[in-house]
Each structure stands twice: as C-alpha cells, then as structure tokens.
Design an enzyme around this catalytic site. Sequence first.
Site, PDB file in Angstrom:
ATOM      1  N   HIS A  76      60.714 -14.597  36.304  1.00 38.46           N
ATOM      2  CA  HIS A  76      60.451 -16.026  36.181  1.00 38.46           C
ATOM      3  C   HIS A  76      60.596 -16.489  34.729  1.00 38.46           C
ATOM      4  CE1 HIS A  76      58.469 -16.541  40.295  1.00 38.46           C
ATOM      5  NE2 HIS A  76      58.718 -15.237  40.209  1.00 38.46           N
ATOM      6  N   SER A 103      63.439  -2.092  36.308  1.00 36.49           N
ATOM      7  CA  SER A 103      64.287  -2.655  35.279  1.00 36.49           C
ATOM      8  C   SER A 103      63.446  -3.395  34.260  1.00 36.49           C
ATOM      9  CB  SER A 103      65.361  -3.568  35.877  1.00 36.49           C
ATOM     10  OG  SER A 103      66.384  -3.764  34.929  1.00 36.49           O
ATOM     11  N   ASP A 138      55.899  -9.367  36.878  1.00 39.74           N
ATOM     12  CA  ASP A 138      54.866  -8.360  37.119  1.00 39.74           C
ATOM     13  C   ASP A 138      55.383  -7.086  36.465  1.00 39.74           C
ATOM     14  OD1 ASP A 138      53.730 -10.292  38.696  1.00 39.74           O
ATOM     15  OD2 ASP A 138      53.573  -9.056  40.498  1.00 39.74           O
ATOM     16  N   ASP A 158       0.806  -1.220   0.000  1.00 37.80           N
ATOM     17  CA  ASP A 158       0.000   0.000   0.000  1.00 37.80           C
ATOM     18  C   ASP A 158       0.839   1.271   0.000  1.00 37.80           C
ATOM     19  OD1 ASP A 158       1.040  -0.084   2.512  1.00 37.80           O
ATOM     20  OD2 ASP A 158      -0.869   0.148   3.588  1.00 37.80           O
TER      21      ASP A 158
END
Length: 659
Positions: free
Chosen positions: A515, A603, A459, A243
């Site tokens: 580590h 470091s 870390d 329509d």
Amino acid sequence: MGQGNSKSSSSSDDSTNGDGSNSKSCTSRRQRIKKKLSLHRHLHRRGDRKKNGYGSQHPKLSSLEDFAGIALVTIVSAEMRFKDKWLACISIGEQTFRTEISQQTMSPQWNSEKKFLLERNGPHVAKVTVFETNRLSKNHLIGYCEVDLFDFLSQDSDSGIEVKLLDPSPPNGEVGNIYLSCSIEDPTETEKSFARRILSIVDYNGDGQLSFNEFSELINVFGNQHAEKKKVELFNAADENGDGVVSIDELATLLAVQQEKEPLINNCPVCGEFLEVSDKLNSMIHMSLCFDEGTGNQIMTGGFLTDKQASYGWMFKLSEWAHVSSYDAGLNSGSNASHIVVFDRKKKRLVEEIIDGKIVLSMRAIYQSKVGLGIMDKGAKELLQSISERQGKKMNSPESAKDIPAFLKFFKDQINMDEVKYPLHHFKTFNEFFIRELKPGARPVAYAGRDDVAVCAADCRLMAFNTVEESQRFWIKGKKFSLSGLLGNTHGSDTFNGGTLVIFRLAPQDYHRFHFPVSGKIEHIVNIPGCLYTVNPIAVNSKYCNVFTENKRAVSIISTADFGKVAFVAIGATMVGSIEFTKKKGDYVQKGDEFGYFSFGGSTVICVFEKNSIAIDEDLLAYSARSIETLVSVGMQLGVSVRKRTELPLPDINNIRMF
C-alpha cells in the site's frame, strides 16, 4: 620481576587514602559488604515467608498513567485435557520467563513467580504459553493466552484469574485453563523498599538506626566518586536533630529522592552491572529486581528472548545479543537455528519468524560464502529464474489449492483468517490465497485525515534508517549497495541523495498486497530487470552479494505536498516471478490505498524519502539501530513530515491505531 611485584604488594599494604584509611582495609570491607548483599538475597529467597499464590491482594489501577512499578506475576496452575509433563512460559516485551517442569499430570501445579518492570506506556500484554515436554524430539506448544495486565490490575476483584488456553492451530479451540495472579508495587514504594533493604544490611547492631560510618561504608560500595563527596551532606540532611544517627526509614526516603534527582549509584551492589545514568527509574527497578526476595514461591527462570527458546532452556542475554546482527542472533540462538527474532510492535514483545531448517542451511551455503556466490555467478541466477517461473505456474494450478491447509498449519499462529475477505473455499489455487484481500477496515490507517503522517506500506518486518550510511552499518552488508544502484536511472533519482531509507520485508505468511505510505501523484513507474535472490536477512546481511541492487524491481516516484518526492521500490525475490500494480502512472492516491501485490514467496518494498523530509518514529529507529527488525502492519504510523510537523507532536506508540 618477581621481587618487584612482591615489593610493590608490600608497599600497598601500608598505603593510605586521603582520609587516612588503609586502602587494603577498604577493599576488603567492600568485598565483605558485597558478599553480605548476595547472602542477604539468598537467605530471603529461602526463608519462610507468606505465600503469594492464587487469590493474592493487589492495589487497583485506574488509568494507564498509573501503570508503572514492579509487577509480581504468579503462574499458579493449569487444567489440561490429557496427562503429560508441563512447563509454562510468560513473555512481556523483551523478557521471557519459564517455570520448572511439572510431574506427569492433567493438573500441573507451578506456583512460580517473577517480578518485572511495568513502565508507563510500556508493554502490558503478557503472552502465556503451555508446552508438553514428554517428547523425544522437541517440546510441543499445546495452548496459549494473552492477558492485559492493566485490565487485570484494574479489576475490582482481589482474586486471581482463570484464563482459557487456546489451541495455536486454527480454529483455535480451547485446550485447557490456566490460573494466574498478579500484584504491583508503586514506583515510589519500590524505591523506598529497595533503599530500606540495602541500608538494613549495614545496620550491624540491628537497632534500626545508622551511624555515619555505617552509611559511609555502603556509599563506598556504590562506586560513585561524586557520592563519596556528598555523603556527609546527605547524612546531615537526614539527621535533623543532630544526634549523629538517623533512622533507616529517614535515610531510605532521602536516598530514594536523591537517586531521582542525581543518581548516586553507578553499579548495582548485587550483580555489579553498570547502571545507565539516563535511566533513573529503570536503574532503581533493576536493583530492586536484583534483590528479588520473592514470596516463598518458586522463582521463574529468565534470560530468554522468546517462549520457544524458553521451552528448550536456551538462555541468551539480550544485552549481548543486541550487538550482533539479526542474522547471527535470530538464527544462531535458540533450539534449532532456524528462527529469526523480531520485535512485534503491536504486542510489544519479541517473536520468532519460522523458517524451514533445510532452507536456512541452503541459504547460508549460498549467500554467506564466496564459493556459494561464485556458483551463483556461473548459472545459478538463471536457475533461480527458471525455478521461480515453474513454481509460479504450479501455484496457479487448481492442484495447488490442496497445499493451503498445510501452509496454514505451518504458520498456525501467524495468519488470522478472520481478517481475510473471502472464506477458504473461495480460493481455487494457492496463488489466489497467497494474494488474498482483507476485509474492509482490517488495516485502519493512522491519522487518515493527515497527509503529513506517513504510514507503513505492508505487513512486514521493518528496518528504518535516517541515511543509507546507517543502513550499511547496521543491516545491509553488500559492499556495493548505493541509492543510485537501487533506483537505477529513474528520472529524478538524484533528489534522494542523503535521504531516509525504510525497508519493508515481507515473509511468506504475510498479507502480500502493498500500500501507499503517503498521499500524492504517481509520476513514474520504471521496471528494472535483475536476479531473484532471496530477501531473507541471510542474503541481505551477506557481504558477497547486493540483493536490493541486483534483484528484479520496479521503481515508482510519488510526488507529495508534505514529503516532497518519495521513491517506492517493489523488489522481486526467489519464488516471486511477478510484481503486479493496481495503480498506474498519473494516478493520484491516498495513503493506505492499495498499490499492488507480489505473487508466491517473500519479497520487499523499500521507500526512500528526501533528506530532512520525514521524522521516522523513534521506536522504529531504535530497534533498527540494534539490528532488530520490527513487525508492523499496513497503516501503522511510520513517521511525520518535518516540513509540516508543528501541529502534530510525535504520538506515543500506544495512541497509534494498531490491530
């Protein structure tokens, strides 16, 4: 020239487009629609709408897979221990927002809200901070809390929550309470809601239906030529009864689905920003946030990198900042040019690394100018060596223990004493505290039984690059940096040509034992004498010196079954007079085992992998390519062996063991 321009302008008034429309008329119509879009957003923000304060309703979430959509977080109020003027900030991922400043009170009322995107597997832990602002020098952080929005939205209760505010200084006692509310929209509903809102803007007679001409005008604003060709097809698909008109809801559904399949919107119709085609969900969310109508509460101010910057009101768009080196962004944005901004991998948000402002100025003077490095060449290198040696002796004296409390206070929210193996009174010198050990299990190792998964060695703040060339483009600016210069005459150094480079930068506040990232046998440990430049990004980003190839360092070669040979380079720096190893040549080691430690000062460790031996995790590479360091911890996943990776797909970061 003036007449020529005038004539050209006149001609353009009469020109037409291929469809017979006047081009000037089209341009004006687009401008009117864009203006109406902005006005629509403005009026809705000001309108009288239902408040969404403490105690709002929200749908429940059952799993992390459901955790996506637009979240509406409201910082409602707080109860503090003393009267002052207060502001609150909320940080999630790379976004930080702030409230307005309250009146002088013990019970600030903000009712301040902000919508933001919560992606599946994205950041969902929000840090909320409260600052007192009635100070002449600077705003002062009084309390903070962390809220897992997934847990919050999974609760049965429909009320908001009351959270205890903690003192950022140890022992982290309570300083007050804060009240929060949060609700979330389903992504599909977000898309439909957005489409419904913008389509309603061109519904000129307000009957809830659109003619083709109304729909066509809106598509023209989206800036997509392909959409121009498909608008008839799209409209007819929605106009089922033929329509010539369709309902807004029908078109909203169709447009949302089409945007998922093949985006039709290239530019946000509100702010005009170009939308990435590859990021379909975020594009829809972006546009929805641009239409942020709110609920009638105050809208929080955004555009900040961290809560510290937000507390001072320093706005800085990350999209602009990310193309600058971390040195420029971290130290030149914010309140006092003495911070480096890094991305916390665990908490998935930007944080600031604090550096004393005087040290920053001196480092700039030395490392960012030819004059400064000229002075270094005329004896200052020997001076740094002497200072480091004297400072090392001082930090090993019993008198140095009295400096530990002040050190902890300066880094009050960055050192967790609950992880430390021994109580504070155990440390008889500052250096004993500095090289402190952690409790067993404080740093779990990702995929401990899988040697084909490499882990982070310290870390630290990490940068990772597939090649040395990439590292020089994004991070290391020293003109003479090379792998051969880094590794020296270490036996087998040619093995690493074209290899992958990972930089682990330790700051003074970090746990200073390093580590093993891989399992294997230590073949060599070779000491290379050198200078003691700082490893701060100010020096690393300097084109006048080569920190990593000129500093004192120890090069170890680890032979592995899964990654071939891995070079592990421990680099000394200013105030770091010694590099101590707890393993020796010939030892067979497991990933995550302790290898050694640095004495006082920050470091760096650099690991070099053979070419095509490791697939570094994508999030680490992505931030490095934007010159943003990633804050990581020992044992977090680093990457997977290319040689033996068929059994283990790269895991999502949410499944990596973090702490």
